[in-house]
Design a protein around this motif. Structure first.
Motif, mmCIF file in Angstrom:
data_model
loop_
_atom_site.group_PDB
_atom_site.id
_atom_site.type_symbol
_atom_site.label_atom_id
_atom_site.label_comp_id
_atom_site.label_asym_id
_atom_site.label_seq_id
_atom_site.Cartn_x
_atom_site.Cartn_y
_atom_site.Cartn_z
ATOM 1 N N ASP A 60 0.982 -1.226 -0.059
ATOM 2 C CA ASP A 60 0.121 -0.032 0.062
ATOM 3 C C ASP A 60 0.947 1.226 0.020
ATOM 4 O OD1 ASP A 60 -1.664 2.091 0.384
ATOM 5 O OD2 ASP A 60 -2.716 1.166 2.200
ATOM 6 N N HIS A 61 0.640 2.016 -0.911
ATOM 7 C CA HIS A 61 1.744 3.018 -1.166
ATOM 8 C C HIS A 61 1.381 4.171 -0.327
ATOM 9 C CE1 HIS A 61 3.881 1.013 -3.934
ATOM 10 N NE2 HIS A 61 3.043 0.877 -4.810
ATOM 11 N N ASP A 101 0.030 7.153 0.067
ATOM 12 C CA ASP A 101 -0.301 8.674 0.135
ATOM 13 C C ASP A 101 -1.493 8.695 -1.118
ATOM 14 O OD1 ASP A 101 1.995 9.619 1.530
ATOM 15 O OD2 ASP A 101 3.343 8.697 -0.080
ATOM 16 N N GLY A 102 -1.975 10.095 -1.320
ATOM 17 C CA GLY A 102 -2.859 10.249 -2.151
ATOM 18 C C GLY A 102 -2.683 11.675 -2.896
ATOM 19 N N THR A 149 -5.187 14.496 -5.011
ATOM 20 C CA THR A 149 -6.205 14.976 -5.775
ATOM 21 C C THR A 149 -6.194 15.526 -7.059
ATOM 22 O OG1 THR A 149 -7.283 15.189 -3.520
ATOM 23 C CG2 THR A 149 -8.349 16.320 -5.531
ATOM 24 N N LEU A 175 3.400 7.933 -7.067
ATOM 25 C CA LEU A 175 2.968 7.722 -5.711
ATOM 26 C C LEU A 175 3.616 6.205 -5.112
ATOM 27 C CD1 LEU A 175 -0.732 8.409 -5.791
ATOM 28 C CD2 LEU A 175 0.864 9.550 -4.429
ATOM 29 N N THR A 227 -9.452 11.556 -5.927
ATOM 30 C CA THR A 227 -8.195 11.529 -5.153
ATOM 31 C C THR A 227 -7.632 10.141 -5.544
ATOM 32 O OG1 THR A 227 -8.704 13.074 -3.367
ATOM 33 C CG2 THR A 227 -6.796 11.314 -2.843
ATOM 34 N N ARG A 279 -4.942 7.244 -5.387
ATOM 35 C CA ARG A 279 -4.288 6.317 -4.383
ATOM 36 C C ARG A 279 -3.887 5.104 -5.068
ATOM 37 N NH1 ARG A 279 -4.889 8.658 0.486
ATOM 38 N NH2 ARG A 279 -6.996 9.720 0.771
ATOM 39 N N TRP A 291 -1.689 1.036 -5.016
ATOM 40 C CA TRP A 291 -1.063 -0.217 -4.509
ATOM 41 C C TRP A 291 -0.404 -0.882 -5.344
ATOM 42 C CZ3 TRP A 291 -3.092 -4.992 -5.743
ATOM 43 C CH2 TRP A 291 -4.471 -5.059 -6.146
ATOM 44 N N LYS A 330 -9.486 5.415 -6.630
ATOM 45 C CA LYS A 330 -10.118 6.670 -6.047
ATOM 46 C C LYS A 330 -10.772 6.508 -4.873
ATOM 47 C CE LYS A 330 -14.125 6.634 -9.088
ATOM 48 N NZ LYS A 330 -15.025 7.285 -10.036
ATOM 49 N N ALA A 352 -8.057 -1.161 0.589
ATOM 50 C CA ALA A 352 -6.848 -1.554 -0.076
ATOM 51 C C ALA A 352 -6.789 -2.732 -0.590
ATOM 52 C CB ALA A 352 -5.734 -1.172 1.098
#
Length: 343
Positions: free
Chosen positions: A205-206, A208-209, A211, A256, A284, A286, A288, A313, A317
């Motif tokens: 799971d990276h 950060d996000g 927008t 990301l 936003t 995100r 992985w 978005k 996860a």
């Protein structure tokens, strides 16, 4: 006689034809500055001449995705100006680094056609090659696009669907000349994790996000000279929205992924990809990743790692598809690629 170009429609393509795309573009350091402004890109090989030189390169090349966006953007007026959707990618290979001062151009071969059952659209398959000023190929990939027909009564062409392997093998990857990770500086790169630390099946799971903003997306799409109407013209989509360019999502997700994959320095191969759902301003993003495969290479200290990169978005996860096998509505991108990292 009309002087303007309405773009190609499905019936304008012929299997086997080669399309030479306008306009060549010389890329310089400004390209990198704008790229790093638009995306939180921090991979050290593309940020520092000194770091690149410690890895056996003469200086820092331009980011791999800069080459992809420029080569892709050149094809839009001839391939996807009248597209309904960009459906997928396969067999992508970065064949040589792109250096500041290189001049890039694109050409595409039509390798497949298939009219859809509705008779109003069809799928066009092209193999695109990006070349530099020395006529050396720096990038190649296959993509397929759903394109509108100009005349719904035009007869359907003979169906030709290319046979595309699920993935490149590691020995098909092109490794930059001189690349050597035996003296790799993990401190300067930002993370200690090397190729041996990743296991097939592992998910990351990276965290950060970012927008997506309307203005930034349009700046990026103009930067790559992508003229697709759905990215600029609010009358081109029924809901009056501008569709975020899929490459913008790819670059955002790749940037990301630094958090957890900082040492996956070089994107070397693109096995496949799908823009699963539209991305719109205000979403936003995100990301992985899942480790799909690993292989050693002939370059000193260099390993290849195959990764699934998923942009979303929101949602849970590591969630990708529903019980019906279809992508969940929050999934934006499912990308399968090879990267090079220190052993």
């Amino acid at each position: 006689m009309a002087k303007t170009n309405a773009g190609r429609f499905f019936e304008d393509y012929t299997v086997g034809e080669t399309i030479h795309h306008a306009v060549p573009r010389t890329v310089k350091m400004g390209e990198r500055a704008l790229y790093h402004m638009l995306y939180p890109a921090r991979h050290a090989l593309y940020s520092s001449d000194q770091f690149a030189q410690s890895c056996g390169l003469p200086f820092s090349p331009l980011d791999d995705m800069i080459a992809f966006h420029i080569v892709f953007g050149k094809t839009v007026p001839d391939v996807s100006l009248n597209a309904v959707a960009n459906l997928g990618y396969a067999q992508g290979r970065w064949l040589a680094p792109v250096w500041p001062g290189d001049t890039l151009r694109s050409q595409s071969e039509v390798i497949g056609l298939k009219q859809n059952s509705n008779g109003r659209t069809g799928v066009v398959y092209v193999r695109t090659t990006g070349l530099n000023q020395h006529d050396e190929a720096v990038l190649e990939y296959v993509r397929w696009v759903m394109v509108r027909k100009r005349n719904v009564d035009a007869p359907a062409p003979e169906t030709v669907v290319p046979d595309l392997p699920d993935a490149l093998s590691a020995d098909q990857l092109s490794i930059p000349k001189g690349l050597d990770f035996t003296n790799y500086d993990f401190t300067l790169a930002g993370e200690p994790h090397r190729w041996a630390d990743y296991e097939i099946g592992e998910k990351i799971d990276h965290v950060d996000g970012v927008t997506v903003e309307e203005a930034e997306h349009m700046m990026a799409t103009r930067l790559w000279q992508n003229t697709a109407k759905v990215h600029f013209d609010t009358s081109a989509r029924p809901d009056g929205s501008r569709l975020i360019y899929g490459g913008h999502v790819i670059s955002m997700a790749r940037a990301l992924s630094f958090n957890g994959l900082a040492n996956a320095q070089i994107v070397a191969g693109l096995n496949g990809g799908a823009h699963a759902n539209p991305c719109l301003s205000g979403d936003t993003i995100r990301a992985w990743s899942e480790v799909l495969d690993k292989a050693e290479t002939s370059a000193p200290g260099v390993g290849a790692i195959r990764l699934r990169l998923v942009a979303t978005k929101g949602g849970d996860a590591f969630a990708l598809r529903g019980e019906d096998g279809k992508y969940l509505p929050e999934v934006l991108l499912d990308l399968d690629y090879w990267a090079l990292m220190p052993l």
